[in-house]
Write an enzyme that holds these catalytic residues in place. Structure first.
Site, PDB file in Angstrom:
ATOM      1  N   GLU A  20       0.816  -1.233   0.000  1.00  0.00           N
ATOM      2  CA  GLU A  20       0.000   0.000   0.000  1.00  0.00           C
ATOM      3  C   GLU A  20       0.844   1.275   0.000  1.00  0.00           C
ATOM      4  O   GLU A  20       0.591   2.183   0.803  1.00  0.00           O
ATOM      5  CB  GLU A  20      -0.954  -0.007   1.206  1.00  0.00           C
TER       6      GLU A  20
ATOM      7  N   GLU B 273      -5.722  -8.291  -0.102  1.00  0.00           N
ATOM      8  CA  GLU B 273      -6.412  -7.925   1.155  1.00  0.00           C
ATOM      9  C   GLU B 273      -7.869  -7.682   0.811  1.00  0.00           C
ATOM     10  O   GLU B 273      -8.171  -6.784   0.004  1.00  0.00           O
ATOM     11  CB  GLU B 273      -5.817  -6.663   1.795  1.00  0.00           C
TER      12      GLU B 273
HETATM   13  O1  AHR Z   1      -5.297  -5.599   7.273  1.00  0.00           O
HETATM   14  C1  AHR Z   1      -5.145  -4.416   8.013  1.00  0.00           C
HETATM   15  C2  AHR Z   1      -4.404  -3.339   7.231  1.00  0.00           C
HETATM   16  O2  AHR Z   1      -5.198  -2.909   6.167  1.00  0.00           O
HETATM   17  C3  AHR Z   1      -3.111  -3.719   6.575  1.00  0.00           C
HETATM   18  O3  AHR Z   1      -2.023  -3.637   7.417  1.00  0.00           O
HETATM   19  C4  AHR Z   1      -2.976  -2.705   5.485  1.00  0.00           C
HETATM   20  O4  AHR Z   1      -2.216  -3.171   4.398  1.00  0.00           O
HETATM   21  C5  AHR Z   1      -4.399  -2.360   5.147  1.00  0.00           C
HETATM   22  O5  AHR Z   1      -4.598  -0.995   5.082  1.00  0.00           O
END
Ligand code: AHR
Length: 500
Positions: A172, A291
């Site tokens: 990210e 994610e």
């Molecule tokens: O999964 C929680 C967080 O969400 C992670 O660390 C990040 O990559 C995302 O913003």
């Protein structure tokens, strides 16, 4: 209300990708410490791993686990987590305002992954670090022997390399919250340089460039295009991240979250393909949706600022209800439907932190509601994904416009002959009778198993005191005659039916 679909065994989208059923372990909150690792727990094994969590991870059907972050990785020094535990430093984790004890590192995680029977997807730090550190951790984990870092791994007890194939080039980095946040240009150059260096070390690696942290980012689309202009030839994947929650009591939009995921994937595929076209490349970049989940992020954002530096605090331990599980089931339908281009995905996260598995320190582990659609989909989706056109009523939503009331996807295992249908009813008041036309399949199919997750109380959850409050129940089957399967999808429900 009724909905219907015709299944055609020749209308194949793509193989079911086993990596669709990935998960994510971040050094965050209690995912690692008192989640999967808790020496002293009555069920801990000789390595300090909770065997109840290992068993639930296998039951969940997880195939690949992304590690060690997340936002955490952008300030992480991998070498802090190797060698004798007594010598490992305690460090500040700026991402989660916690203390990282480094009791767990890559060697322990690789041992855990072996026991959990999962592939490792390893994320390198491109926030505060760069090409050299990525090469170093690669040498440590994947180089067989005879070099400084591979011999260090062997001295630390792992004679054989871990053979990690799938690598994330940072996390990210489009997000201003990310330690070492970068512009698309800066990141694209760094990702390309890191990818080329890693490939010189080991050509067969599969490399994931960071896409946007959400499709709501102001740089969404432009970020992917710029990053891929620099890194197209050097990487195999671009990532997507998406979290969904019910906002302002708008359950109708929340239940249709998969519509947003569909749109997100289609947009990133279009962006990647347009860069490929401009570069006159024959190569296709796939998507690692590494994610995704339901996360009540607005509650997290509204919390008091941290002043302490705790070890393994309780962070975002969302308690999931029936509606959340229906959304998770719907998101899995979306991922499967896109199996031609989404060839890896990780639900975030595995234990305690927005997770299907919950634990108490010294106490039990249990399955949250969202565990069930994941486990059943991972178990039943086999063979190929079929194009599943639906004839369904629709409803209006504030966030996504007009959406299908029923969503579904089917898979067909040419070997076993099994057909699996996954379906959600997003409606809040009426059951829907779903008719699945199976006439194009050879021979008579019969229902082998059929599960529905629904409840009169869609806010019901599984808790420490009542861990089995919400579990899948047998689906209401109406008939399987004239080669048409008829089932009832209750309001706010997710179902999975396997025919053989
Ligand atoms: O999964 C929680 C967080 O969400 C992670 O660390 C990040 O990559 C995302 O913003």
């Amino acid at each position: 209300l009724t909905a219907s679909c015709v299944l055609d065994p020749t209308a194949v989208v793509a193989p079911v990708r086993r990596r669709t059923f990935g998960s994510f372990v971040e050094h965050m909150g209690r995912c690692v410490y008192t989640g999967l690792y808790e020496p002293g727990h009555p069920l801990a094994d000789e390595d300090g791993f909770r065997t109840d969590v290992l068993a639930l991870t296998r039951e969940l059907g997880v195939t690949v686990v992304r590690y060690p972050g997340g936002n955490f990785v952008s300030g992480y020094r991998w070498e802090d987590g190797i060698g004798p535990r007594e010598g490992r430093p305690r460090r500040r984790d700026l991402a989660w305002h916690s203390i990282e004890t480094n009791e767990m590192g890559i060697d322990e995680f690789a041992r855990w992954a072996g026991k959990a029977e999962v592939e490792i997807m390893y994320a390198v730090n491109l926030g505060t670090r760069g090409v050299q550190e990525a090469l170093d951790v690669h040498e440590y984990v994947n180089h067989p022997a005879g070099t400084a870092l591979s011999e260090l791994r062997r001295a630390n007890g792992a004679a054989e390399p871990y053979g990690i194939r799938l690598w994330c080039l940072g996390n990210e980095l489009d997000g201003p919250w990310q330690t070492g946040h970068k512009t698309a240009q800066e990141y694209g150059l760094l990702a390309a340089a890191t990818a080329r260096a890693l490939r010189s070390a080991e050509p067969g690696l599969e490399l994931v460039a960071c896409g946007s942290s959400s499709s709501a980012m102001p740089t969404f689309g432009a970020w992917e295009a710029t990053v891929l202009e620099h890194a197209y030839d050097a990487v195999d994947y671009v990532s997507c991240h998406a979290y969904y929650e019910e906002l302002g009591g708008d359950l109708g939009s929340f239940l249709a979250s998969a519509v947003d995921m569909d749109h997100f994937v289609d947009s990133v595929v279009a962006t990647a393909d347009s860069v490929g076209a401009r570069l006159r490349s024959k190569k296709k970049i796939n998507i690692s949706f590494d994610e995704w989940n339901v996360w009540y992020m607005s509650r997290f954002m509204a919390r008091e600022p941290d002043s302490e530096w705790p070890v393994a605090p309780r962070l975002i331990e969302d308690e999931y209800n029936v509606a959340d599980a229906v959304v998770v089931g719907g998101l899995l339908i979306s991922l499967l439907r896109h199996s031609d281009r989404v060839t890896a995905a990780c639900q975030a996260q595995l234990v305690n932190v927005i997770a299907p598995i919950r634990t108490e320190p010294g106490g039990p582990a249990w399955r949250q509601t969202i565990f069930h659609p994941f486990a059943k989909t991972a178990a039943l989706a086999r063979g190929s994904v079929l194009r599943t056109g639906l004839d369904t009523p629709t409803y209006e939503t504030a966030r996504h416009g007009e959406v299908s009331l029923v969503d579904a996807v089917a898979t067909h295992d040419g070997h076993g002959g099994d057909v699996a249908v996954f379906a959600v009813n997003r409606g809040q008041s009426d059951p829907v009778e779903l008719a699945v036309d199976l006439r194009l399949f050879d021979g008579d199919l019969r229902v082998a198993e059929a599960w529905t997750l629904a409840d009169d109380d869609i806010r019901a959850t599984n808790t420490h005191d009542e861990p089995e409050r919400v579990v899948p129940q047998p689906t209401r089957l109406l008939s399987l005659d004239g080669r048409t399967l008829r089932v009832v999808l209750p309001p706010v429900s997710w179902s999975a039916i396997r025919l053989t």
